[in-house]
Structure formats: structure tokens, C-alpha cells
Design a protein around this motif. Structure first.
Motif, short mmCIF file in Angstrom:
data_model
loop_
_atom_site.label_atom_id
_atom_site.label_comp_id
_atom_site.label_asym_id
_atom_site.label_seq_id
_atom_site.Cartn_x
_atom_site.Cartn_y
_atom_site.Cartn_z
N ARG A 140 -8.19 4.43 8.24
CA ARG A 140 -6.90 3.82 8.45
C ARG A 140 -6.51 2.95 7.24
O ARG A 140 -5.41 3.07 6.70
CB ARG A 140 -6.95 2.97 9.73
CG ARG A 140 -5.61 2.50 10.21
CD ARG A 140 -5.79 1.34 11.15
NE ARG A 140 -6.67 1.70 12.27
CZ ARG A 140 -6.20 2.14 13.43
NH1 ARG A 140 -4.93 2.31 13.60
NH2 ARG A 140 -7.03 2.43 14.40
N ASN A 141 -7.45 2.09 6.84
CA ASN A 141 -7.19 1.22 5.70
C ASN A 141 -6.88 2.04 4.44
O ASN A 141 -5.95 1.73 3.70
CB ASN A 141 -8.42 0.35 5.39
CG ASN A 141 -8.42 -0.90 6.26
OD1 ASN A 141 -7.45 -1.16 6.96
ND2 ASN A 141 -9.52 -1.65 6.20
N ALA A 142 -7.67 3.08 4.27
CA ALA A 142 -7.51 3.89 3.06
C ALA A 142 -6.13 4.49 2.99
O ALA A 142 -5.47 4.47 1.94
CB ALA A 142 -8.58 4.98 3.04
N ILE A 143 -5.68 5.01 4.12
CA ILE A 143 -4.37 5.69 4.10
C ILE A 143 -3.22 4.69 4.02
O ILE A 143 -2.28 4.85 3.26
CB ILE A 143 -4.22 6.62 5.31
CG1 ILE A 143 -5.28 7.73 5.21
CG2 ILE A 143 -2.82 7.22 5.37
CD1 ILE A 143 -5.34 8.63 6.43
N VAL A 144 -3.33 3.61 4.83
CA VAL A 144 -2.23 2.63 4.86
C VAL A 144 -2.16 1.83 3.57
O VAL A 144 -1.10 1.67 2.99
CB VAL A 144 -2.36 1.69 6.08
CG1 VAL A 144 -1.28 0.61 6.05
CG2 VAL A 144 -2.29 2.48 7.37
N HIS A 145 -3.33 1.34 3.13
CA HIS A 145 -3.33 0.45 1.96
C HIS A 145 -3.59 1.17 0.64
O HIS A 145 -3.07 0.78 -0.39
CB HIS A 145 -4.39 -0.64 2.13
CG HIS A 145 -4.17 -1.48 3.34
ND1 HIS A 145 -3.11 -2.34 3.45
CD2 HIS A 145 -4.88 -1.59 4.50
CE1 HIS A 145 -3.17 -2.95 4.63
NE2 HIS A 145 -4.24 -2.51 5.28
N GLY A 146 -4.46 2.20 0.70
CA GLY A 146 -4.90 2.82 -0.54
C GLY A 146 -3.95 3.88 -1.08
O GLY A 146 -3.35 3.70 -2.13
N ILE A 147 -3.80 4.94 -0.29
CA ILE A 147 -3.01 6.09 -0.76
C ILE A 147 -1.55 5.67 -0.97
O ILE A 147 -0.94 5.04 -0.10
CB ILE A 147 -3.08 7.24 0.28
CG1 ILE A 147 -4.53 7.62 0.59
CG2 ILE A 147 -2.26 8.45 -0.20
CD1 ILE A 147 -5.28 8.27 -0.57
N GLU A 148 -0.99 6.05 -2.09
CA GLU A 148 0.40 5.74 -2.38
C GLU A 148 1.31 6.75 -1.69
O GLU A 148 0.86 7.81 -1.28
CB GLU A 148 0.67 5.79 -3.90
CG GLU A 148 -0.29 5.01 -4.75
CD GLU A 148 -1.47 5.86 -5.21
OE1 GLU A 148 -1.86 6.80 -4.50
OE2 GLU A 148 -2.00 5.56 -6.29
N ALA A 149 2.58 6.40 -1.65
CA ALA A 149 3.57 7.33 -1.13
C ALA A 149 3.64 8.54 -2.06
O ALA A 149 3.38 8.40 -3.26
CB ALA A 149 4.94 6.65 -1.06
#
Lengths: 734, 128, 148
Positions: free
Chosen positions: A591-600
Motif C-alpha cells: 500500500r505504502n509503495a503504491i500510494v507514496h512510492g510509485i509516481e503517477a
């Protein structure tokens, strides 16, 4: 003929007719028997009196004659005459008095002689009276000188002896004259007397005959009366006994009928006759004379009561069409609560029906029937409940059907463990503020992990409930003072969550039974997969963790408008002990990786990266040092500046301290409770719990976390877990 | 009611819903009844009532301007012989009872079928 | 949420009693659930039955020590078993009075029933109950709400 008679008699044979007959007979008894009987009896009595009087007079003519002859003879023999003269005088005066009596007109109620002896009020002698008086007057003329005689009729002479003196000679002459006349007159009197006596006698006989007739008819009438009265009494008895029977039948019906029945009068007061069932229905006995209002007061709401009273009143209005108002009967189904006396209640449903009662077209009462419809209502409620439950179940079912059964059952197990944990935390005695506050963090972590997993599985109904729970916790955290009262909403939400989890669990177990019942389903791919999994060594089952995470990643990416793929490696090697921890950390980290890490996607393209981000999750067995769980994303990396900024804003550090923090110290801020770099809370992130939870979960099993990052390139979290996990579940048993 | 040559009775419909008004109009199969007017609120109903002098009225309860209960009261005051069938949803029995108390003769629950409506009207006429 | 208001009414009933009769407020601990149908009791328990819109029961249960102190705070020197039972009945009465006031006719509440020394007699009619610890001075009592 007979039938005609019957036709006439028929109306007479009714009790009323018989009564009329009795009256008629009674009156005719008086008219035919009593009045003539009395008259005839007095007639007979009077005739007898007359006969007696006549009898007395009848002997006087011969007595007079005998006295006259005796006087003449004594005179001839120069005997003593005074005795005979006295005799004559007595007879004379008696006859004279008797004759006058017989010829005098009788006053008033003297007998009614007919014929020879005259009519009512006539003298006894009747038509003979004149002749009698005439003959007697003639006799009196000749008797008078004799009767008037005084003195001695003799003169004594020595030579000739006793001779008649002058008065004697006169007397002798008068006597002879009287005798001569009497010889003619006296028999005349006798004849008249005899005629009168005969007349009287025949009258007497006639009267007696009549009296006998009257007596006989009296007897007949009396007999008829006796018969009639007997018949009447019998009829009356029959009537009474049939009335009694009817009353008894009514009583029997009222006692045994299952419905409560009673009558209401115009004032809405209950009548004295009511069915026994009423006592059971209302648990009271004082119905007679009870106002309908008082009966209802304790069992229905005020509003219903008011409507009910109005409703009964409108039934009295002739305008109201009884059939067309049945549907608005406010007491069609009333829930009543009867105090069972042991602190418990008996809830029953009663149905009241109202019917107009008319006597000769006039409304006299309202008949109320009350029946217990509890069974019917319960059944209807049950049906409705099961229907709405079924509807809800269908929705949940559709959701569940998409989820791998193994994943689902592991989720349910974990969630219920989490709920137990939450309840255990709540249950820990707490009196002061600090103790209450301490509970919040633990509660948060528990519910957050449930929420994450539910979201991963797409169980939105559970996710939204957990989210609401979190919301409550969040606002409690911000509350300056905490007390037990503040935790009440939490418990209610916990209750709701538990109930919901339970129903999902029920569904799942029903579904699994379905699987067993239908072996042909084995041919589907899921089932084949399941079978394969079962072949794996025990304790090494992936138990759907990877699949759960895949679903979560896809959903979180979609909802955050990102593109990401997740690659899981080594999850089939996760020991059973670590299954839950790994999953919980995985959920959080992905969850953290996708919400915070991966850019749009656009941003990624602009910096020359692939449009789709990549998250790698690797579980490694590192021998004696235990296991490693590595989460790596190819996103924007961690910016120490951004972390410091947020920490500053949240008051975790001072501006001064921010300057002196090195990279490692800055990253450590991430693991503080409440830290998040996303501004608005969504279901997926932003509550500042993600990193903190990961650290907590790792610490719980005795592991540690390290972070590696490169701005714009990647973030990597490495969780090192010891060979044997510390038993975190111990707390749950508390 | 005499069964001789049938005098046509006049029916007025009071309902704020167009659909219901038209439905009642359409479903009128009782030969004795002839629809003489339809009103959409109480005030209109009273006015129309005076003009058309109907014998039978179907009456909705919740309407703008003047509600059904009040309207019933007014109509009965104008002609005490009028037959009024309240046609309303059963949400509030108390209001329905009020309407009957004010002089309406019967009640028909919404929603209704044509048959229920005709039965109710027949029942209403049979008692008169 | 309706349920919360209901439970609060019961809590207020119980805590009010302490505040008004002993001039010393009681506080409540964090509430929790009991799911095994056996919320447990202390020595003295006052039960009220509830039916109507909701069905179930509410009981206040307290240990002897707490009730004795409460009696003494109320200037009552007679702390016999009878008196303590009266007291528990009173608390239950206050709770039910509060509920009657707040929920009116649709919430039908029975006359309180006092059970002493016989914990087994008190069983929750449904499997899940809310337990609200009531802390007063050094003592703890419980309010148990079990609604369908």
C-alpha cells in the motif's frame, strides 16, 4: 272440521292465548257460577224462610176453629171458657201478624218468586194476598165480639144450678155466629195457604235444580281452569328451562371460545358478559364495567389509544360504512407487553376486530373480538427478516464468490483474532487518561490491518466498517481528555463488525459445504489449484497471501490512478508462524509503495521511467539468521526534506532539530505513530499508520526494519525476522 | 336505493395526483356513476362541489391548500347526504380515522386495483 | 446510532445514582463486549427486563464492599444484606426510570429484580453483551446491557 278447529285453537295454544283463556274462564266462573249461585242460594234460603212462616200460619185457622168449638162446648156445659178464649186470642193475633207479614211488600233483596207467589219485592202471599186479607177481614168481623168478651158468662141459681147470664147468652150467640161464618171462611184460608205452599215448594225445587246445574257448570269451569293453569305453568317451565339452556349455552361458548369477546356500549364501557379468553389475553380479571380506554392504556401507545377510541366512536355514526373502514382499524395488530413477573416480558400481538351490534335496526353495542396473532406475526417477521437477510447475503455472496476460499478463510481467521485483540484491549482495566490513551494505538493497528486486508480482498462492507472504526479512533486521539465514555461508540462499532464478520463466516462455511456436496466442481481451476496447494508440505502453504497482495495492489493502484505491477517471490516458503505477520506487513508495505512510492503514470513517463511502476516483494530464508522480507518499489524514493517538512508540521520535531537530523534519523521519523506524508486520509493511506505499523509488526516478532532509498529511483524496506517468531498471539488470549 | 330505472349518480374525484384522478375516472364501470368533476385540492373541491352537486366523492387526504379531513368536513356541511370514500395511503391511520369522524363514509387504501375501487364504491352505495 | 443513545441512558442512570446519592461521581471504564453469553456478576445484581422496540435486559452488578461504602456515604449505618439488596434495587430503579423517561412507551421496562449471592441466576438472553465497568472510589461495578 278438525283442522278448522285446530286453526282456531292454534293461536289460543300460545302462552298468551292460554292466558287470555284463563282470564275468560275466570270471568265466566264469576258470571255463570258465583253470581247466580249466590242468588239461587239466597232464593232457596228465602223460600225456606217463607215456607216456615207459611207452615206456622197454616195451623192457625184450625186452631181458631177448635178454640171456637171448645168455647161453645164449654159454654154449653157451663165450663170454664177462659183457657179457650186465651187460645183463640193468641191464634188470632199470630195469624193476623203472620198474614200481614206475608202480604206486606218485601224490601230490596227479597227472593224473586214467580207465578203464584209473586215477583221480586212482592209479598210472600203473592197474588193470594188480597183474597187472604179479604177472607181474614170477614172472619175478623165475626170473631171480634168473641174476642172482645170479658167477664163470667154464668149466674149461679140454687134451684136451677148454674145458668147462662145475659153476657153468656150473648157470647153463645156470637160464638155460634162465628162458628157458622168460620165454617165457610177458614177452609178458604186453608186453601189459599196450601196453594201458596205448593207454589213455594215448586219454586224451591226449581231453584235447587238450577243451583245444582250452576254447581256442575262451576265444577266444569273449575276443572278447565285447573287444566289450563297446569298447561300454562308447564309452558312457562318449558320456556324458563329453554331460557336457562340458552343462557347455559351462551356461558359455555363464552367460556370456551379462544377469542376474547366483549361488548362496548355507547360510552365505550365493557359489558358484564365477556369470554374467558379475555383474562388470559390481558392478564387481568376486572373487565365488567371497565372503560375500553383503561383496558388499552397500559398496552398501547398514547397515539394509538387516541386513534383507537376515535375509531370505535365512528362506528356509532350511521354515516360510517362498517366494511369500508375495516382497513383503518388501528388495533388490527397491536404489540402488547405483559409483565411476566420475573423481570421478563411476554410480548404478544393482538388483533382487535369491531362489529356493530344492532337490535331492531338500532345500534346498541360494538362487539369486540380479540385474538392472539403472535404466531402469525412472528412468522411474518421471520420471513421478512430472512428475506432482507437473504438480500444482504446475496450482495456479500457475490463479493465472496470472487475471492479464493483459502484467502477468505485466512482473512476471517485473522480478522476475528484482531477483533478479539481489540476487545481484550478494551477490557483491560483503565481509570486514568493515560491508560485510556494507551489503548488507542493498539486498537488502531489492529483495525487498520483488518481494513487493509478487507480492502485487498474487495470486501467493501467490512472495509467501510473498519474505516468508520478508524475514524472514531482518530477523533479520540485528537480529543484532549479521554474517558471510558468515549469508548462506547467503538464498542458499538466492534459489535457491528463482529456481527458482520460472523455473517460472512456463516456464508463461507455454507459455501464450503456446497463445494463438498457437489464434487463435480472439482474440475474448475480454483479447485484444482486448491488440491495442488494441499500437496505442499504442511506449514509452507502460501495460503493465498500472494494472491491477496496482488488484488490489493491492483485495487490500490486503480483507486490512486497509478499503474503498478506486483511481483511476489518466495511466499510458498513462509512458515505458518509468520504467515500473518508477513501478510500484514506485506499489505502495509505494498500500500505504502503504491500510494507514496510509485509516481503517477504521466510523471513516470516524463522522467523517462516505464509507465507502469513495479513493486517487488521477496521472502527469503537466510538460514540461521532467519528470514528476510524485502519490499522494493521503483518509485520516487524518500525525500528527507519532505519527511522533515511533515514532521515539523505535525510537531514531531522543532525547526532547529530538523536542521541537525541526519538521513538515518530523518527516516526514523517515518516510523513514529501518526506520521504520514499524504494530506487527506483515504482508505488506503494517509492515517500515518503505515510505516509505524510495519515497524510494530516486525518488532512484535523480534525482528527489525531497515530502509534504503534513492531519490527518484527506488525505496527498499528490509524486514529481518528471527528464525523463531516471538509469540505475539499471547496477548490475544488475555 | 330503488332498483327502478337508474338515476345516474354524480361522482367527483378529489386527488392531487393526476394519475390517480385519471385512473379513477377510467375505472368507473358502475353504470350508476357519472364523473362530473375532478379537483386537485380541497379548496377547488369545495368550489366544484357547490357547482356540480355530486352524490359521491372520492377523497385524497394529503393535498395542498386544504387537506382532505378539512375538505370532508366542509362537503358534509354543504350536503349531509353526500357519500365520501376516502382514498389514501395507509401511512397514517389516525388521519384516516379523523376523516371518517368528520363525516366520510368509508376508506380505501392506496394503492388499489380497479376491482377494489369498484367494490368499495358499490359497498358505499349499497349502504345508502 | 440508536443503540449508543440507549446504552448511554443506562450508563447515565447508573452513574447519576452515585453522583446524587453519594455526592461522589462514578466514572466508567472502557466498555467491552462479552460474546459467550456469560458477562459475569458480582455478589449483588439488579436486573431490569426490556421489551418493545428493543428486547433484552440490563443489569447492574456490584460487589458487597462497594455497596457497603455507598450505603455509608449515604449516612446509612445499617449495612445488612437486606439493605444492600434494597440499594441495588434502587440503582436498577434509577436506571429503568431514566430509560422510561428517554424512550417512552415503545421501550417497555420491567420492575427491577434483585438477585443476591446467586450469580448463576443471571444469564444474558443473547450471546453478545455490552459490559460497562463502573469505577467508584477504589471499587468497580459493572453495567451489563444485552439488547437484541
Amino acid at each position: 272440521m278438525n283442522s278448522r278447529l285446530g286453526g282456531i285453537l292454534k293461536p289460543l295454544l300460545t302462552p298468551a292465548g292460554l292466558l287470555v283463556l284463563v282470564v275468560i274462564l275466570g270471568l265466566s266462573f264469576v258470571a255463570i257460577v258465583l253470581v247466580p249461585g249466590f242468588e239461587l242460594a239466597s232464593e232457596v234460603a228465602e223460600t225456606s224462610t217463607a215456607l216456615k212462616l207459611l207452615g206456622e200460619q197454616q195451623r192457625h185457622p184450625s186452631l181458631i176453629r177448635a178454640s171456637l168449638e171448645s168455647m161453645r162446648d164449654r159454654l154449653g156445659a157451663r165450663g170454664y171458657i177462659q183457657e179457650s178464649l186465651d187460645q183463640l186470642r193468641a191464634s188470632n193475633s199470630q195469624l193476623d201478624r203472620g198474614l200481614h207479614e206475608m202480604t206486606v211488600e218485601r224490601p230490596g233483596n227479597w227472593f224473586a218468586l214467580t207465578g203464584a207467589t209473586g215477583a221480586s219485592g212482592a209479598p210472600i202471599a203473592g197474588k193470594h194476598a188480597a183474597q187472604l186479607l179479604d177472607a181474614w177481614a170477614r172472619e175478623l168481623v165475626v170473631l171480634k165480639p168473641v174476642l172482645a168478651y170479658h167477664g163470667v158468662p154464668y149466674r149461679d141459681n140454687e134451684s136451677t144450678g148454674t145458668n147462662l147470664n145475659e153476657s153468656g147468652r150473648d157470647l153463645e150467640r156470637d160464638l155460634n155466629a162465628a162458628l157458622r161464618a168460620s165454617r165457610h171462611v177458614l177452609p178458604q184460608l186453608d186453601t189459599e195457604f196450601t196453594a201458596i205452599a205448593n207454589a213455594l215448594q215448586s219454586t224451591n225445587v226449581r231453584s235447587a235444580t238450577q243451583l245444582r246445574l250452576v254447581m256442575i257448570s262451576g265444577l266444569v269451569i273449575a276443572l278447565a281452569l285447573v287444566v289450563l293453569v297446569t298447561v300454562l305453568l308447564k309452558a312457562r317451565q318449558r320456556q324458563e328451562s329453554s331460557l336457562r339452556q340458552a343462557r347455559q349455552q351462551t356461558a359455555d361458548i363464552l367460556r370456551t371460545v379462544k377469542d376474547g369477546l366483549f361488548l362496548l356500549d355507547l360510552n365505550l364501557v365493557i359489558g358484564s358478559a365477556y369470554s374467558g379468553a379475555l383474562e388470559t389475553l390481558f392478564q387481568r380479571k376486572d373487565f365488567a364495567g371497565l372503560a375500553f380506554e383503561d383496558l388499552l392504556k397500559s398496552i398501547v401507545s398514547e397515539r394509538t389509544l387516541a386513534t383507537a377510541l376515535k375509531f370505535v366512536k365512528i362506528l356509532w355514526a350511521e354515516r360510517t360504512n362498517e366494511k369500508l373502514v375495516k382497513t383503518i382499524n388501528p388495533l388490527g395488530e397491536v404489540e402488547v407487553h405483559l409483565d411476566a413477573g420475573n423481570g421478563k416480558f411476554d410480548t404478544r400481538y393482538l388483533q382487535f376486530d369491531f362489529h356493530r351490534v344492532r337490535v331492531d335496526g338500532e345500534m346498541t353495542h360494538v362487539l369486540v373480538s380479540v385474538s392472539d396473532v403472535t404466531a402469525r406475526v412472528d412468522l411474518a417477521n421471520e420471513l421478512q427478516a430472512s428475506q432482507s437477510k437473504a438480500q444482504g447475503q446475496v450482495d456479500t455472496l457475490l463479493g465472496i464468490l470472487h475471492i479464493d476460499p483459502a484467502q477468505l478463510s485466512s482473512f476471517l481467521g485473522d480478522s476475528s483474532a484482531a477483533m478479539k485483540m481489540i476487545n481484550a484491549v478494551l477490557r483491560e482495566p483503565a481509570r486514568e487518561e493515560g491508560m485510556f490513551r494507551k489503548k488507542l494505538d493498539t486498537l488502531f493497528r489492529q483495525v487498520h490491518s483488518v481494513k487493509g486486508e478487507a480492502a485487498a480482498l474487495g470486501l467493501s462492507s467490512i472495509e467501510s466498517r473498519a474505516h468508520a472504526f478508524e475514524d472514531d479512533l482518530k477523533s479520540l486521539k485528537e480529543k484532549p481528555a479521554l474517558s471510558g465514555n468515549d469508548f462506547l461508540p467503538l464498542v458499538i462499532k466492534l459489535d457491528d463488525l463482529l456481527t458482520h464478520l460472523q455473517s460472512v463466516g456463516d456464508l463461507v462455511s455454507r459455501l464450503s459445504r456446497l463445494h463438498i456436496a457437489q464434487p463435480e466442481v472439482v474440475h474448475t481451476t480454483t479447485a484444482v489449484l486448491e488440491q495442488e496447494k494441499q500437496k505442499q508440505p504442511e506449514g509452507r502453504a502460501d495460503s493465498g497471501v500472494a494472491a491477496t497482495l496482488q488484488q490489493l495492489a491492483a485495487r490500490v493502484a486503480r483507486e490512486n490512478n497509478k499503474e503498478a505491477s506486483l511481483k511476489c517471490t518466495g511466499f510458498d516458503m513462509v512458515p505458518e508462524d509468520y504467515r500473518r505477520t508477513v501478510k500484514d506487513i506485506g499489505v502495509q508495505a505494498v500500500r505504502n509503495a503504491i500510494v507514496h512510492g510509485i509516481e503517477a503514470p504521466a510523471e513516470r513517463l516524463s522522467v523517462g521511467k516505464a509507465q507502469q511502476g513495479m513493486v517487488r516483494l521477496t521472502f527469503q530464508d537466510v538460514g540461521d539468521s532467519g528470514y528476510k522480507l524485502i519490499v522494493e518499489d521503483d518509485g520516487q524514493g524518500l525525500s528527507t526534506d519532505r519527511i522533515k517538512e511533515v514532521a515539523l508540521k505535525k510537531g514531531f520535531i522543532t525547526a532547529e532539530r530538523a536542521l541537525s537530523l541526519d538521513t538515518k534519523q530523518t527516516f526514523a521519523l517515518l516510523f513514529q505513530p501518526g506520521f504520514s506524508t499524504v494530506e487527506t486520509a483515504t482508505m488506503d493511506a494517509g492515517r500515518g499508520v503505515g510505516m509505524n505499523l510495519i515497524a510494530d509488526l516486525t518488532n512484535q516478532v523480534g525482528g527489525r526494519v531497515s530502509v534504503a532509498t534513492s531519490a527518484g529511483k527506488f525505496t527498499r524496506l528490509t524486514m529481518t525476522l528471527p528464525r523463531a517468531a516471538k509469540r505475539a498471539d499471547d496477548i490475544e488470549a488475555a | 336505493m330503488d332498483d327502478g330505472p337508474k338515476r345516474s349518480l354524480k361522482l367527483m374525484i378529489v386527488d392531487d395526483s393526476n394519475i390517480i384522478r385519471r385512473r379513477i375516472e377510467r375505472s368507473q364501470q358502475i353504470a350508476r356513476l357519472e364523473v362530473v368533476g375532478a379537483a386537485s385540492n380541497g379548496r377547488e373541491a369545495v368550489e366544484l362541489f357547490r357547482r356540480t352537486q355530486p352524490d359521491v366523492v372520492t377523497m385524497d387526504l394529503t393535498m395542498p391548500e386544504m387537506d382532505g379531513v378539512e375538505c370532508v368536513q366542509e362537503l358534509v356541511a354543504i350536503n349531509s347526504k353526500v357519500l365520501i370514500l376516502v382514498v389514501s395511503a395507509l401511512a397514517d391511520k389516525a388521519t384516516a380515522v379523523d376523516a371518517i369522524e368528520k363525516g366520510a363514509n368509508g376508506f380505501l387504501c392506496k394503492p388499489f386495483t380497479d376491482r377494489q375501487l369498484n367494490d368499495a364504491l358499490e359497498e358505499l352505495l349499497s349502504e345508502a | 446510532m440508536l443503540k449508543e443513545a440507549e446504552i448511554r441512558t443506562f450508563i447515565d442512570g447508573a452513574t447519576n445514582y452515585f453522583e446524587t446519592s453519594a455526592q461522589q461521581a462514578a466514572s466508567i471504564g472502557s466498555p467491552y463486549l462479552v460474546t459467550d453469553g456469560n458477562p459475569g456478576t458480582f455478589e449483588y445484581t439488579g436486573v431490569i427486563g426490556i421489551t418493545g422496540a428493543r428486547k433484552g435486559m440490563v443489569y447492574f452488578t456490584a460487589p458487597r464492599g462497594m455497596l457497603t461504602v455507598l450505603l455509608m456515604r449515604m449516612q446509612e449505618t445499617d449495612t445488612s444484606d437486606e439493605n444492600i439488596k434494597d440499594l441495588v434495587g434502587e440503582v436498577a430503579n434509577t436506571i429503568s426510570g431514566n430509560a422510561r423517561r428517554d424512550f417512552g412507551k415503545n421501550f417497555v421496562i420491567s420492575v427491577p429484580l434483585v438477585i443476591a449471592h446467586d450469580a448463576d441466576k443471571v444469564t444474558a438472553p443473547h450471546s453478545r453483551s455490552y459490559v460497562i465497568p463502573i469505577n467508584w472510589r477504589t471499587h468497580s461495578a459493572k453495567l451489563v446491557v444485552c439488547l437484541e
